[in-house]
Design a protein around this motif. Structure first.
Motif, short mmCIF file in Angstrom:
data_model
loop_
_atom_site.label_atom_id
_atom_site.label_comp_id
_atom_site.label_asym_id
_atom_site.label_seq_id
_atom_site.Cartn_x
_atom_site.Cartn_y
_atom_site.Cartn_z
N MET A 1 0.85 -1.19 0.00
CA MET A 1 0.00 0.00 0.00
C MET A 1 0.88 1.23 0.00
O MET A 1 2.01 1.20 0.47
CB MET A 1 -0.95 0.01 1.21
N ARG A 2 0.35 2.31 -0.54
CA ARG A 2 1.10 3.56 -0.58
C ARG A 2 0.98 4.27 0.76
O ARG A 2 -0.10 4.38 1.33
CB ARG A 2 0.54 4.45 -1.69
N TRP A 3 2.11 4.77 1.22
CA TRP A 3 2.14 5.52 2.48
C TRP A 3 2.87 6.84 2.21
O TRP A 3 4.00 6.83 1.72
CB TRP A 3 2.86 4.71 3.56
N GLU B 1 7.74 5.68 -5.01
CA GLU B 1 6.79 6.29 -5.94
C GLU B 1 6.52 7.68 -5.43
O GLU B 1 5.83 7.82 -4.42
CB GLU B 1 5.48 5.49 -6.00
N SER B 2 7.07 8.65 -6.08
CA SER B 2 7.98 8.66 -7.22
C SER B 2 9.18 9.53 -6.91
O SER B 2 9.19 10.23 -5.90
CB SER B 2 7.31 9.32 -8.45
N ILE B 3 10.13 9.55 -7.84
CA ILE B 3 11.08 10.66 -7.90
C ILE B 3 10.72 11.41 -9.18
O ILE B 3 10.87 10.86 -10.28
CB ILE B 3 12.53 10.15 -7.91
N LEU C 1 11.62 1.66 -8.69
CA LEU C 1 11.38 3.10 -8.78
C LEU C 1 10.27 3.38 -9.79
O LEU C 1 10.43 3.14 -10.99
CB LEU C 1 12.67 3.83 -9.19
N CYS C 2 9.15 3.91 -9.29
CA CYS C 2 8.02 4.29 -10.16
C CYS C 2 8.16 5.78 -10.46
O CYS C 2 8.42 6.59 -9.56
CB CYS C 2 6.73 4.01 -9.40
N TYR C 3 8.01 6.14 -11.73
CA TYR C 3 8.13 7.55 -12.14
C TYR C 3 7.22 7.76 -13.34
O TYR C 3 6.64 6.80 -13.86
CB TYR C 3 9.59 7.88 -12.50
N PHE D 1 6.40 10.37 -17.02
CA PHE D 1 6.95 11.33 -17.99
C PHE D 1 5.82 12.19 -18.57
O PHE D 1 5.78 12.48 -19.75
CB PHE D 1 7.68 10.56 -19.10
N MET D 2 4.89 12.57 -17.68
CA MET D 2 3.77 13.41 -18.12
C MET D 2 4.17 14.88 -18.07
O MET D 2 4.64 15.34 -17.03
CB MET D 2 2.57 13.22 -17.19
N PRO D 3 3.99 15.62 -19.16
CA PRO D 3 4.31 17.03 -19.15
C PRO D 3 3.42 17.82 -18.18
O PRO D 3 2.21 17.64 -18.19
CB PRO D 3 4.03 17.49 -20.58
N ILE E 1 8.03 2.92 -15.39
CA ILE E 1 7.36 4.15 -15.83
C ILE E 1 5.84 4.00 -15.69
O ILE E 1 5.28 2.95 -16.02
CB ILE E 1 7.76 4.55 -17.27
N HIS E 2 5.22 5.03 -15.17
CA HIS E 2 3.77 5.03 -14.97
C HIS E 2 3.09 5.61 -16.21
O HIS E 2 3.54 6.61 -16.74
CB HIS E 2 3.43 5.89 -13.74
N PRO E 3 2.00 4.99 -16.67
CA PRO E 3 1.32 5.54 -17.85
C PRO E 3 0.71 6.91 -17.58
O PRO E 3 0.46 7.29 -16.43
CB PRO E 3 0.23 4.51 -18.16
N VAL F 1 2.67 -2.99 -10.21
CA VAL F 1 1.28 -2.93 -10.69
C VAL F 1 0.43 -2.04 -9.78
O VAL F 1 0.51 -2.15 -8.56
CB VAL F 1 0.66 -4.35 -10.76
N HIS F 2 -0.34 -1.16 -10.40
CA HIS F 2 -1.40 -0.42 -9.71
C HIS F 2 -2.70 -1.06 -10.17
O HIS F 2 -3.03 -1.01 -11.35
CB HIS F 2 -1.43 1.04 -10.15
N ALA F 3 -3.42 -1.68 -9.23
CA ALA F 3 -4.66 -2.35 -9.61
C ALA F 3 -5.85 -1.57 -9.06
O ALA F 3 -6.12 -1.60 -7.87
CB ALA F 3 -4.66 -3.78 -9.08
N PRO G 1 -3.35 -1.82 -4.33
CA PRO G 1 -4.63 -1.24 -4.69
C PRO G 1 -4.33 0.22 -4.94
O PRO G 1 -3.34 0.75 -4.44
CB PRO G 1 -5.47 -1.42 -3.43
N ASP G 2 -5.19 0.86 -5.73
CA ASP G 2 -4.89 2.26 -6.01
C ASP G 2 -6.00 3.11 -5.43
O ASP G 2 -6.60 2.72 -4.44
CB ASP G 2 -4.71 2.41 -7.52
N HIS G 3 -6.27 4.22 -6.03
CA HIS G 3 -7.26 5.14 -5.48
C HIS G 3 -8.49 4.41 -4.96
O HIS G 3 -9.02 3.52 -5.63
CB HIS G 3 -7.73 6.11 -6.56
N GLY H 1 -8.48 9.86 -2.92
CA GLY H 1 -8.01 8.59 -3.48
C GLY H 1 -7.19 7.77 -2.50
O GLY H 1 -6.96 6.58 -2.71
N TYR H 2 -6.73 8.40 -1.42
CA TYR H 2 -5.78 7.69 -0.55
C TYR H 2 -6.23 7.59 0.91
O TYR H 2 -5.42 7.65 1.82
CB TYR H 2 -4.39 8.33 -0.67
N GLY H 3 -7.55 7.42 1.09
CA GLY H 3 -8.03 7.07 2.41
C GLY H 3 -7.64 5.63 2.72
O GLY H 3 -7.07 4.93 1.87
C1 DNO Z 1 -1.71 8.77 -8.42
C2 DNO Z 1 -0.52 8.07 -8.87
C3 DNO Z 1 0.41 8.95 -9.64
C4 DNO Z 1 1.74 8.29 -9.72
C5 DNO Z 1 2.73 8.99 -10.55
C6 DNO Z 1 3.94 8.14 -10.73
O1 DNO Z 1 -2.31 8.44 -7.49
O2 DNO Z 1 -0.84 6.94 -9.58
O3 DNO Z 1 0.54 10.18 -9.02
O4 DNO Z 1 2.28 8.22 -8.44
O5 DNO Z 1 2.21 9.34 -11.76
O6 DNO Z 1 4.99 8.96 -11.05
#
Ligand code: DNO
Length: 346
Positions: free
Chosen positions: A6-8, A65-67, A102-104, A106-108, A198-200, A263-265, A308-310, A322-324
């Motif tokens: 889980m993300r912390w 997640e992330s630099i 390392l998750c990152y 490349f979104m402008p 790399i994250h989409p 994986v983000h599911a 799990p994600d949001h 998204g992160y409760g």
């Molecule tokens: C949102 C996440 C994104 C992700 C970044 C990775 O909740 O999926 O913010 O952390 O795009 O760099």
């Protein structure tokens, strides 16, 4: 067996490590040093400090997640080399401290974008949602204050300057800039024992006329080919990729196989080709068939971290959109159940 995580968000997160530890099946933590300035290198000391806190709870820090990648790198500006050097330093330090993934992205300019952070569901819960027509109403020349989740991130001047810079960067140029970055950092990641992921783009299409290059099978394949190494891999985010109907997720998982490093599911429900909301995790409630996703991951022998994600906001919880805790915990338990069932029916 995949590693459930889980993300912390760190010591300031209202969701505590103890909360996370109490969720069934937790093998590790996804975390980052969110106060790091864009382009700054992360030091060994800072990483060690965070790692100690995580390990003191008996958990492992499996993913950063992330630099963030500095905009000059995405824009291909001359000062990018300095920032790539910092990035390389961060990767080396991660390797020394022993954090494997390392998750990152490349979104402008904008990371994930939604037009509503608290869409009301009939059952009283709220969810994040995206409506292309609402995005069209946002006038960025006035800054980010009308863009949910982004208010105050950039000053009006900074934003205008960035948007002007991107006028000269199309998809092909952005891809070249990504390739330049990958050719420099992946050899270092190999040496350091770090798996890049790399994250989409989220959503996986152009917003505000900005280029977007990490969004379907073709673009993912192209970036993996730039450096053909397991260290040049993907964060397979079912919510991001799933927002586009063209993406057949189980087929993509089988195509990319061992290049999936994380994986983000999560599930989304598409309500038109450019509109969606974030649904409950189980297949029945969204457009992503989570069972087929998990089965494909099992078939390719995925043993990396998955989270799990949001989540929705349920049971009166309030917190970071998204992160409760609650709905993510339900998501994790559901994914864990799918995993167990798939393992045992083989
Ligand atoms: C949102 C996440 C994104 C992700 C970044 C990775 O909740 O999926 O913010 O952390 O795009 O760099």
């Amino acid at each position: 067996m995949m590693k459930m995580t889980m993300r912390w968000y760190g010591p300031d997160d209202s969701v505590t490590l103890e909360n996370i530890l109490q969720v069934p099946g937790m093998a590790g933590i996804v975390s980052a040093l969110h106060d790091l300035k864009p382009g700054e290198a992360v030091t060994i000391d800072r990483l060690e400090e965070r790692k100690k806190i995580i390990e003191s709870m008996g958990l492992k820090w499996l993913v950063i997640e992330s630099i963030p990648v500095h905009e000059s790198i995405k824009l291909g500006k001359t000062e990018r080399d300095k920032f790539i050097e910092n990035y390389i330093q961060s990767i080396r330090n991660m390797g020394k401290v022993g954090i494997p993934v390392l998750c990152y992205n490349f979104m402008p300019v904008f990371d994930w974008t939604r037009t509503n952070l608290a869409m009301q569901n009939a059952d009283g819960s709220t969810a994040l949602s995206f409506a292309q027509s609402d995005l069209g109403k946002i006038d960025l020349s006035r800054g980010t204050s009308d863009l949910p989740g982004w208010g105050g991130t950039y000053t009006v001047e900074e934003l205008n300057e960035l948007l002007a810079d991107y006028k000269n960067v199309d998809d092909a140029t952005l891809f070249e800039n990504l390739a330049y970055f990958l050719r420099k950092v992946i050899p270092v990641a190999e040496e350091a024992g770090v798996l890049m992921a790399i994250h989409p783009d989220d959503p996986p299409w152009s917003i505000f006329g900005l280029p977007r290059i990490v969004r379907n099978a073709e673009t993912l394949q192209a970036l993996l080919e730039v450096v053909d190494s397991p260290h040049n891999g993907l964060t397979f985010c079912t919510g991001s990729l799933g927002a586009s109907e063209e993406n057949n997720l189980p087929a993509m998982i089988r195509q990319f196989g061992h290049r999936i490093n994380f994986v983000h599911a999560r599930n989304i429900k598409r309500t038109s080709s450019r509109d969606f909301y974030e649904s409950k995790h189980p297949s029945e409630f969204g457009s992503v068939n989570m069972f087929e996703v998990m089965r494909a991951l099992h078939d390719i022998g995925f043993t990396g971290p998955i989270r799990p994600d949001h989540g929705r906001m349920i049971w009166g919880e309030s917190g970071r959109p998204g992160y409760g805790l609650y709905d993510r915990a339900l998501g994790a338990t559901y994914l864990y159940g799918l995993m167990e069932a798939i393992e045992h029916t083989k």
